[in-house]
Design an enzyme around this catalytic site. Structure first.
Site, short mmCIF file in Angstrom:
data_model
loop_
_atom_site.label_atom_id
_atom_site.label_comp_id
_atom_site.label_asym_id
_atom_site.label_seq_id
_atom_site.Cartn_x
_atom_site.Cartn_y
_atom_site.Cartn_z
N HIS A 213 67.24 7.81 13.47
CA HIS A 213 67.46 8.24 14.85
C HIS A 213 67.11 6.75 15.79
CE1 HIS A 213 67.91 12.67 14.93
NE2 HIS A 213 67.37 12.43 13.92
N CYS B 272 72.17 10.21 12.14
CA CYS B 272 71.64 11.35 11.20
C CYS B 272 72.75 12.43 11.03
CB CYS B 272 70.41 11.78 11.83
SG CYS B 272 69.19 12.69 10.79
N GLU C 4 67.47 6.24 18.49
CA GLU C 4 67.19 6.57 20.16
C GLU C 4 65.83 7.05 20.08
OE1 GLU C 4 68.42 8.36 17.75
OE2 GLU C 4 67.89 10.60 18.32
N ARG D 220 73.04 15.96 2.38
CA ARG D 220 72.28 16.62 3.27
C ARG D 220 70.79 16.90 2.89
NH1 ARG D 220 74.10 21.75 5.59
NH2 ARG D 220 72.54 21.07 7.35
N1 GLN Z 1 69.44 17.97 8.43
C1 GLN Z 1 70.58 17.82 9.48
C2 GLN Z 1 71.84 18.22 8.98
O1 GLN Z 1 72.20 18.47 7.98
C3 GLN Z 1 70.40 16.42 9.95
C4 GLN Z 1 68.99 16.03 10.78
C5 GLN Z 1 69.14 15.21 11.92
O2 GLN Z 1 69.96 14.92 12.58
N2 GLN Z 1 67.73 14.96 12.41
O3 GLN Z 1 72.63 18.04 9.89
#
Ligand code: GLN
Length: 195
Positions: free
Chosen positions: A177, A84, A179, A113
């Protein structure tokens, strides 16, 4: 084996636990720890960059002088998995970053993003992996989207037709994610490149 989970911000302890469990399953001996300082880099065999906020992770990395050193270690072949926000930290190009935001630029992908929009900020969906028959439960939290990939980068995870996981050499990146589920498939996959 010494594996660091970048511990400045984000989902750190969940990755540490998942790695410890996956290491036990694979009968690997070693230490997993939250990496916070330059002194932690000695003898590092692998790194996970967790989810969180890529803007914050970048700011904290520059402040404590880890940014350039970690970038060099990754370019020198340190196995790394970014999830992420961690994937955003690895990407060569970021769309929707804040002014001055930088990444390690070690993975030939372009990411957007928060690209799934506000009303669907977070969701769970079945991800198909290129190396495993079983579906993987993907947890997407304000996830980035992979908008383009080139060079040596290979897709390894799909949400429908969309690429949500990639690898290139020892660098692995996921928009979700792993994890936050009990499934250790992706942590095992990461660990195998350290053996
Ligand atoms: N939106 C976050 C970012 O731009 C990422 C979100 C996340 O890691 N769950 O860094």
């Amino acid at each position: 084996m010494r594996i660091g989970v970048l511990g400045l911000q984000g989902a750190v302890s969940e990755h540490i636990e998942a790695l410890q469990r996956a290491m036990r399953e694979l009968n690997l001996e070693g230490e997993v720890f939250a990496l916070k300082r330059r002194e932690d880099l000695d003898g590092l065999s692998g790194l996970i960059i967790p989810g969180g906020e890529s803007t914050t992770i970048f700011k904290l990395l520059s402040r404590n002088g880890l940014f350039e050193t970690l970038r060099e270690l990754i370019l020198d072949g340190l196995p790394v998995m970014g999830t992420c926000a961690g994937l955003i930290m690895l990407a060569k190009e970021i769309e929707g970053g804040i002014e001055g935001q930088r990444s390690f630029q070690v993975l030939d992908i372009r990411v957007g993003r928060n690209a799934y929009g506000r009303q669907v900020d977070s969701f769970e969906a079945c991800v198909k992996l290129s190396f495993d028959e079983r579906p993987f439960k993907g947890v997407f939290i304000r996830a980035p989207r992979i908008l383009g990939l080139w060079g040596e980068v290979k897709p390894i995870a799909f949400l429908g037709d969309e690429v949500v996981g990639v690898e290139a050499g020892k660098v692995l990146g996921l928009t979700f994610h792993p994890e936050l589920t009990d499934d250790l498939t992706l942590h095992r996959y990461f660990l195998r490149r350290l053996i």
